[in-house]
Scaffold this motif. Structure first.
Motif, short mmCIF file in Angstrom:
data_model
loop_
_atom_site.label_atom_id
_atom_site.label_comp_id
_atom_site.label_asym_id
_atom_site.label_seq_id
_atom_site.Cartn_x
_atom_site.Cartn_y
_atom_site.Cartn_z
N SER A 178 -16.31 -2.76 -0.33
CA SER A 178 -15.84 -3.54 1.01
C SER A 178 -14.45 -3.66 0.81
O SER A 178 -13.69 -3.37 -0.29
CB SER A 178 -16.52 -5.06 0.62
OG SER A 178 -16.67 -5.75 -0.46
N GLY A 179 -14.31 -5.00 2.06
CA GLY A 179 -12.45 -4.71 1.69
C GLY A 179 -11.05 -3.33 1.68
O GLY A 179 -12.07 -2.20 2.94
N GLY A 180 -10.82 -3.37 1.67
CA GLY A 180 -10.13 -1.46 1.74
C GLY A 180 -8.95 -1.93 1.79
O GLY A 180 -8.46 -2.88 0.51
N MET A 181 -6.96 -1.68 2.26
CA MET A 181 -6.17 -1.23 2.17
C MET A 181 -5.82 -3.08 2.39
O MET A 181 -4.41 -3.27 2.55
CB MET A 181 -5.08 -0.02 2.44
CG MET A 181 -3.48 -0.01 1.93
SD MET A 181 -3.64 0.36 -0.11
CE MET A 181 -4.20 1.82 -0.08
N THR A 182 -6.09 -3.12 3.66
CA THR A 182 -5.41 -4.82 4.30
C THR A 182 -5.69 -5.85 3.09
O THR A 182 -4.81 -6.68 2.69
CB THR A 182 -6.33 -5.13 5.45
OG1 THR A 182 -6.09 -4.09 6.62
CG2 THR A 182 -5.63 -6.22 5.85
N THR A 183 -7.16 -6.06 2.60
CA THR A 183 -7.14 -6.82 1.18
C THR A 183 -6.16 -6.83 0.13
O THR A 183 -5.57 -7.41 -0.77
CB THR A 183 -8.45 -7.37 1.10
OG1 THR A 183 -9.35 -5.94 0.14
CG2 THR A 183 -9.29 -7.45 2.25
N LYS A 184 -5.34 -5.49 -0.34
CA LYS A 184 -4.79 -5.30 -0.62
C LYS A 184 -3.66 -5.84 -0.82
O LYS A 184 -2.38 -6.73 -1.75
CB LYS A 184 -4.89 -3.77 -1.42
CG LYS A 184 -6.16 -3.61 -2.51
CD LYS A 184 -6.16 -2.34 -2.77
CE LYS A 184 -7.63 -2.08 -3.74
NZ LYS A 184 -8.99 -2.46 -2.78
N LEU A 185 -3.20 -5.64 0.18
CA LEU A 185 -1.82 -6.24 0.83
C LEU A 185 -1.28 -7.91 0.34
O LEU A 185 -0.59 -8.32 0.28
CB LEU A 185 -1.41 -5.53 2.03
CG LEU A 185 -1.34 -3.61 1.83
CD1 LEU A 185 -0.75 -3.54 3.90
CD2 LEU A 185 -0.18 -3.59 1.02
N GLN A 186 -3.16 -8.04 1.18
CA GLN A 186 -2.97 -9.42 1.42
C GLN A 186 -2.35 -10.03 -0.12
O GLN A 186 -2.28 -11.60 -0.75
CB GLN A 186 -4.31 -9.79 2.28
CG GLN A 186 -4.16 -9.50 3.55
CD GLN A 186 -5.53 -10.16 4.28
OE1 GLN A 186 -6.44 -9.96 3.72
NE2 GLN A 186 -5.66 -10.21 5.51
N ASN A 223 2.01 -17.17 6.07
CA ASN A 223 3.65 -15.63 6.95
C ASN A 223 2.18 -14.71 7.43
O ASN A 223 1.01 -14.85 7.07
CB ASN A 223 3.33 -14.52 5.67
CG ASN A 223 4.09 -13.38 5.73
OD1 ASN A 223 3.59 -12.19 5.64
ND2 ASN A 223 4.97 -13.49 5.80
N HIS A 224 2.38 -13.65 8.61
CA HIS A 224 1.60 -13.21 9.25
C HIS A 224 1.75 -11.80 9.32
O HIS A 224 1.68 -10.77 10.29
CB HIS A 224 1.18 -14.26 10.89
CG HIS A 224 0.39 -15.02 10.45
ND1 HIS A 224 -1.23 -15.28 10.27
CD2 HIS A 224 1.15 -16.11 10.76
CE1 HIS A 224 -0.74 -16.83 10.60
NE2 HIS A 224 0.26 -17.16 10.72
N THR A 225 2.63 -11.58 8.38
CA THR A 225 3.10 -9.60 8.44
C THR A 225 1.61 -8.79 8.01
O THR A 225 1.94 -7.79 9.04
CB THR A 225 4.17 -9.25 7.81
OG1 THR A 225 3.83 -10.07 6.09
CG2 THR A 225 5.52 -10.29 8.04
N VAL A 226 1.28 -8.81 6.87
CA VAL A 226 -0.16 -7.74 6.96
C VAL A 226 -1.31 -8.31 7.17
O VAL A 226 -2.08 -9.71 7.71
CB VAL A 226 -0.14 -8.39 5.68
CG1 VAL A 226 -1.17 -6.91 5.23
CG2 VAL A 226 0.78 -8.04 4.39
N VAL A 227 -1.78 -7.64 8.62
CA VAL A 227 -2.72 -8.02 9.66
C VAL A 227 -3.65 -6.58 9.78
O VAL A 227 -3.78 -5.99 9.35
CB VAL A 227 -2.36 -8.67 11.08
CG1 VAL A 227 -1.90 -9.20 10.79
CG2 VAL A 227 -1.80 -6.75 11.38
#
Length: 321
Positions: A162-170, A317-321
């Motif tokens: 589950s998750g992926g690269m987005t959650t890793k950047l967060q 901060n909202h740069t990672v979406v």
């Protein structure tokens, strides 16, 4: 921090892929968690290390009392020579299962224990400018400022995790904001990463660690309501680092009491900060748009204070979406 409870339970239950509905996910997690921990215990026992299971959900760190208790428990285990194996408690979690929050949980735990570094393992070699299979996608070896990073992470990976690269950047955002360096790399190359070889993606921490309370507020708290600000208040809070006064609030939503986390939002409803409110939600309607001195004269000196003090709020901060 270990994922894998749901994945470990798939084969015993005769499932070929990760189920989509919550009930089957939780059933797989219930079967898989014991198998996963048994394997960890065996592997670490061979190396003379005692491992202990700690099951958490994101909810366990959204209340400061639970947050403090988690820190105390982990600290005690480490002092006793026990290696904590932490997993999200998928058998009782609700929406957390759907978001793959083990990455965020890892960052929160790293922040909690003031870790020297956070290592995020994946099935790709590093962060890329787009999905690695996309033409023209390039690897990124170093990220000096994750807050300003812009990459395309929308494409989904495997059917098991589950998750992926987005959650890793967060997760990288959370950890670097706490002054913790982050390395992202392929799990099969962990020996190279730990040896200091230049593989994977390194994320630089910010120069100054934020107080633990503010990091909890930004990344581990749940907003109980929202305070809508006029444009002047938005500028004061975001650009001048000012406190939020009643005069700058146009509307409130939600039910909360003094001391609860609330979002501070723009006239359009976009959250730009989160803070600890100084008044109950049923007190605020009579205060909106009014000067502090006026409130104190009419309602008493206890109203001569900020709605949210600048020392008890943090910008989002909202740069990672």
């Amino acid at each position: 921090i270990s994922s894998g409870a749901i994945a470990a339970g798939l084969a015993p239950l005769g499932l070929r892929r990760r189920p989509r509905d919550l009930a089957h996910q939780q059933a797989a997690a219930a079967v898989g968690q014991g198998l996963l921990m048994q394997r960890y215990s065996e592997l670490f026992r061979e190396r003379g290390v005692l491992a202990g299971q700690v099951l958490l959900t994101v909810e366990d760190v959204t209340r400061q009392s639970s947050y403090t208790n988690a820190l105390r428990t982990l600290g005690t285990m480490l002092r006793m020579g026990v290696l904590p194996i932490i997993n999200e408690n998928d058998t009782v979690a609700t929406h957390e299962i759907h978001f793959g929050d083990n990455d965020r949980l890892a960052a929160l735990v790293a922040q909690l224990v003031r870790a020297d570094a956070l290592l995020l393992l994946s099935d790709v070699d590093s962060l890329f400018t787009a999905h690695p299979d996309e033409p023209g996608s390039l690897p990124i070896s170093f990220v000096p400022d994750v807050e300003s990073l812009k990459v395309d992470t929308r494409r989904v990976g495997s059917n098991i995790g589950s998750g992926g690269m987005t959650t890793k950047l967060q997760a990288a955002q959370i950890a670097t904001a706490a002054g913790i360096p982050v390395i992202l790399g392929r799990a099969s190359r962990v020996d190279e990463i730990l040896s200091g070889e230049e593989v994977g993606t390194a994320f630089s921490p910010i120069d100054k660690r934020r107080p633990r309370r503010l990091l909890w507020l930004a990344h581990a708290s749940t907003a109980r309501g929202a305070l809508y600000m006029d444009r002047g208040a938005v500028r004061a809070v975001t650009q001048s680092k000012a406190s939020l006064l009643a005069a700058g609030i146009t509307k409130i939503t939600g039910e909360f009491v003094a001391g609860d986390p609330v979002d501070l939002v723009t006239p359009a409803g976009e959250p730009v900060a989160r803070g600890l409110v100084n008044f109950d939600s049923d007190q605020l309607p009579a205060m909106l748009g009014r000067r502090t001195s006026e409130l104190a004269a009419e309602l008493g000196v206890q109203y001569e204070r900020e709605i949210v003090h600048r020392d008890s709020l943090i910008l989002l901060n909202h740069t990672v979406v």
